[in-house]
Motif scaffolding. Sequence first.
Motif, PDB file in Angstrom:
ATOM      1  N   LEU A  50      83.698  95.695 -15.656  1.00 25.34           N
ATOM      2  CA  LEU A  50      82.704  96.214 -16.600  1.00 25.34           C
ATOM      3  C   LEU A  50      82.771  97.730 -16.610  1.00 25.34           C
ATOM      4  O   LEU A  50      82.832  98.361 -15.556  1.00 25.34           O
ATOM      5  CB  LEU A  50      81.299  95.780 -16.178  1.00 25.34           C
ATOM      6  CG  LEU A  50      80.838  94.419 -16.648  1.00 25.34           C
ATOM      7  CD1 LEU A  50      79.454  94.129 -16.082  1.00 25.34           C
ATOM      8  CD2 LEU A  50      80.809  94.326 -18.175  1.00 25.34           C
ATOM      9  N   ARG A  51      82.743  98.301 -17.815  1.00 29.20           N
ATOM     10  CA  ARG A  51      82.790  99.766 -17.955  1.00 29.20           C
ATOM     11  C   ARG A  51      81.795 100.198 -19.011  1.00 29.20           C
ATOM     12  O   ARG A  51      81.264  99.378 -19.760  1.00 29.20           O
ATOM     13  CB  ARG A  51      84.200 100.193 -18.387  1.00 29.20           C
ATOM     14  CG  ARG A  51      85.296  99.803 -17.407  1.00 29.20           C
ATOM     15  CD  ARG A  51      85.584 100.896 -16.406  1.00 29.20           C
ATOM     16  NE  ARG A  51      86.327 101.970 -17.062  1.00 29.20           N
ATOM     17  CZ  ARG A  51      87.652 102.048 -17.109  1.00 29.20           C
ATOM     18  NH1 ARG A  51      88.388 101.132 -16.513  1.00 29.20           N
ATOM     19  NH2 ARG A  51      88.253 103.041 -17.718  1.00 29.20           N
ATOM     20  N   LEU A  52      81.574 101.510 -19.090  1.00 32.87           N
ATOM     21  CA  LEU A  52      80.774 102.074 -20.172  1.00 32.87           C
ATOM     22  C   LEU A  52      81.724 102.468 -21.294  1.00 32.87           C
ATOM     23  O   LEU A  52      82.918 102.641 -21.069  1.00 32.87           O
ATOM     24  CB  LEU A  52      79.997 103.289 -19.661  1.00 32.87           C
ATOM     25  CG  LEU A  52      79.066 102.956 -18.491  1.00 32.87           C
ATOM     26  CD1 LEU A  52      78.560 104.232 -17.836  1.00 32.87           C
ATOM     27  CD2 LEU A  52      77.889 102.105 -18.968  1.00 32.87           C
ATOM     28  N   MET A  53      81.192 102.608 -22.507  1.00 32.57           N
ATOM     29  CA  MET A  53      82.025 103.079 -23.618  1.00 32.57           C
ATOM     30  C   MET A  53      82.335 104.563 -23.382  1.00 32.57           C
ATOM     31  O   MET A  53      81.612 105.253 -22.670  1.00 32.57           O
ATOM     32  CB  MET A  53      81.274 102.923 -24.945  1.00 32.57           C
ATOM     33  CG  MET A  53      81.017 101.492 -25.349  1.00 32.57           C
ATOM     34  SD  MET A  53      82.522 100.604 -25.806  1.00 32.57           S
ATOM     35  CE  MET A  53      82.873 101.317 -27.430  1.00 32.57           C
TER      36      MET A  53
ATOM     37  N   ARG B  62      77.700  95.884  -9.547  1.00 30.20           N
ATOM     38  CA  ARG B  62      78.419  97.141  -9.253  1.00 30.20           C
ATOM     39  C   ARG B  62      78.041  98.245 -10.246  1.00 30.20           C
ATOM     40  O   ARG B  62      77.664  99.355  -9.849  1.00 30.20           O
ATOM     41  CB  ARG B  62      79.942  96.890  -9.293  1.00 30.20           C
ATOM     42  CG  ARG B  62      80.802  98.090  -8.938  1.00 30.20           C
ATOM     43  CD  ARG B  62      82.278  97.816  -9.119  1.00 30.20           C
ATOM     44  NE  ARG B  62      82.643  97.412 -10.471  1.00 30.20           N
ATOM     45  CZ  ARG B  62      82.715  98.243 -11.514  1.00 30.20           C
ATOM     46  NH1 ARG B  62      82.472  99.529 -11.349  1.00 30.20           N
ATOM     47  NH2 ARG B  62      83.037  97.791 -12.722  1.00 30.20           N
ATOM     48  N   LEU B  63      78.075  97.925 -11.537  1.00 27.64           N
ATOM     49  CA  LEU B  63      77.778  98.958 -12.534  1.00 27.64           C
ATOM     50  C   LEU B  63      76.280  99.281 -12.554  1.00 27.64           C
ATOM     51  O   LEU B  63      75.889 100.439 -12.758  1.00 27.64           O
ATOM     52  CB  LEU B  63      78.261  98.504 -13.928  1.00 27.64           C
ATOM     53  CG  LEU B  63      78.318  99.576 -15.010  1.00 27.64           C
ATOM     54  CD1 LEU B  63      79.090 100.818 -14.572  1.00 27.64           C
ATOM     55  CD2 LEU B  63      78.928  99.017 -16.304  1.00 27.64           C
TER      56      LEU B  63
ATOM     57  N   CYS C 117      71.427  95.459 -20.695  1.00 23.81           N
ATOM     58  CA  CYS C 117      72.439  94.390 -20.744  1.00 23.81           C
ATOM     59  C   CYS C 117      72.805  93.933 -19.333  1.00 23.81           C
ATOM     60  O   CYS C 117      72.943  92.742 -19.064  1.00 23.81           O
ATOM     61  CB  CYS C 117      73.700  94.889 -21.455  1.00 23.81           C
ATOM     62  SG  CYS C 117      73.507  95.062 -23.233  1.00 23.81           S
ATOM     63  N   LEU C 118      72.949  94.886 -18.419  1.00 26.99           N
ATOM     64  CA  LEU C 118      73.379  94.547 -17.060  1.00 26.99           C
ATOM     65  C   LEU C 118      72.318  93.763 -16.298  1.00 26.99           C
ATOM     66  O   LEU C 118      72.630  92.999 -15.389  1.00 26.99           O
ATOM     67  CB  LEU C 118      73.725  95.834 -16.291  1.00 26.99           C
ATOM     68  CG  LEU C 118      74.957  96.584 -16.810  1.00 26.99           C
ATOM     69  CD1 LEU C 118      75.043  97.967 -16.185  1.00 26.99           C
ATOM     70  CD2 LEU C 118      76.227  95.781 -16.516  1.00 26.99           C
ATOM     71  N   ARG C 119      71.040  93.961 -16.658  1.00 26.96           N
ATOM     72  CA  ARG C 119      69.949  93.266 -15.947  1.00 26.96           C
ATOM     73  C   ARG C 119      69.785  91.822 -16.407  1.00 26.96           C
ATOM     74  O   ARG C 119      69.077  91.049 -15.772  1.00 26.96           O
ATOM     75  CB  ARG C 119      68.645  94.044 -16.119  1.00 26.96           C
ATOM     76  CG  ARG C 119      68.634  95.297 -15.265  1.00 26.96           C
ATOM     77  CD  ARG C 119      67.363  96.118 -15.429  1.00 26.96           C
ATOM     78  NE  ARG C 119      67.453  97.342 -14.626  1.00 26.96           N
ATOM     79  CZ  ARG C 119      67.085  98.548 -15.048  1.00 26.96           C
ATOM     80  NH1 ARG C 119      66.589  98.709 -16.264  1.00 26.96           N
ATOM     81  NH2 ARG C 119      67.208  99.587 -14.251  1.00 26.96           N
TER      82      ARG C 119
ATOM     83  N   VAL D 123      81.419  87.862 -12.739  1.00 27.51           N
ATOM     84  CA  VAL D 123      80.491  88.546 -13.646  1.00 27.51           C
ATOM     85  C   VAL D 123      79.297  89.112 -12.874  1.00 27.51           C
ATOM     86  O   VAL D 123      78.908  90.270 -13.080  1.00 27.51           O
ATOM     87  CB  VAL D 123      80.043  87.597 -14.771  1.00 27.51           C
ATOM     88  CG1 VAL D 123      79.025  88.280 -15.687  1.00 27.51           C
ATOM     89  CG2 VAL D 123      81.258  87.159 -15.598  1.00 27.51           C
ATOM     90  N   ALA D 124      78.718  88.311 -11.977  1.00 24.13           N
ATOM     91  CA  ALA D 124      77.545  88.785 -11.227  1.00 24.13           C
ATOM     92  C   ALA D 124      77.917  90.009 -10.382  1.00 24.13           C
ATOM     93  O   ALA D 124      77.180  90.992 -10.328  1.00 24.13           O
ATOM     94  CB  ALA D 124      77.005  87.669 -10.346  1.00 24.13           C
TER      95      ALA D 124
END
Length: 263
Positions: free
Chosen positions: A201-204, A248-249, A222-224, A242-243
Amino acid sequence: MKTRNKPTRNGAPVKVQVIPVAEGVWCFRRPSYVACSYVVSTAAGVVAVDVGMDSSADDFAEGLRQIAIAPDRVKAVLLTHWHNDHSAGAAHLKRNFDVRVYYHAGDQPSFTRKTASQGIRSWLGKHVPEEGVLVLLRGLLEEASPEAVDADHLVADGEIIEREFRVLVTPGHTPGHVAYIHEPTRTLFCGDALAVVADQLRLMARPVALDLPAARASALRCLREQSQFICPGHRGPLTNNVARERRRLLDYLEAGGRWPLLG
Ligand SMILES: [Zn+2]
């Protein structure tokens, strides 16, 4: 990552790769710009999330052919935001197959072309081919979808639409960006609120997070969500770990981690 695509008869490059995500959920990825649409088979019919990049919807139709779904079985199109690589086919699908179109009021001026540029920008935009990254450039030059598309319903935060999808309002990348959760499979369709690169998972990238504080709050939101699968607007879905990736992010952002320049 398993993909399915049939070789084209004339040896032309493959327009769409199909990636299975979950039971009844598929990703259509265009290799030319790794832009993703998603299709979900629900009890009430087939629902699409984002339908870039061709305004003829030819690319989307090719994906449907690969999973043997006739276009007239698509009942609804849920749009995350107005950018052409996500929404270009919506007007065509609404006109020809009477699909219900959903988006947020924050992007309505671009979807309905109220913001459409005039003069040289508009002329240039119309002459940019719908190929690869140029699709996004075309939209940004015109500052609007290639064809105006009205919403059958403007979505609100927390609302359930098409029986199985919950709306998450996630502005930042655009003013009216939204994400959708498919509740039965716990699949999060996050558009350009999050990215997935090499199963992480990354940020734009920062230049495309127009309103950075809003984009940060939207990424956190979204991450929550306790999602099982994460389906972003580009590259492909996250279906493994995924979890762990969410945690992590989330830890990084909650600790005040900086938004990296390249996402
Ligand atoms: Zn975008």
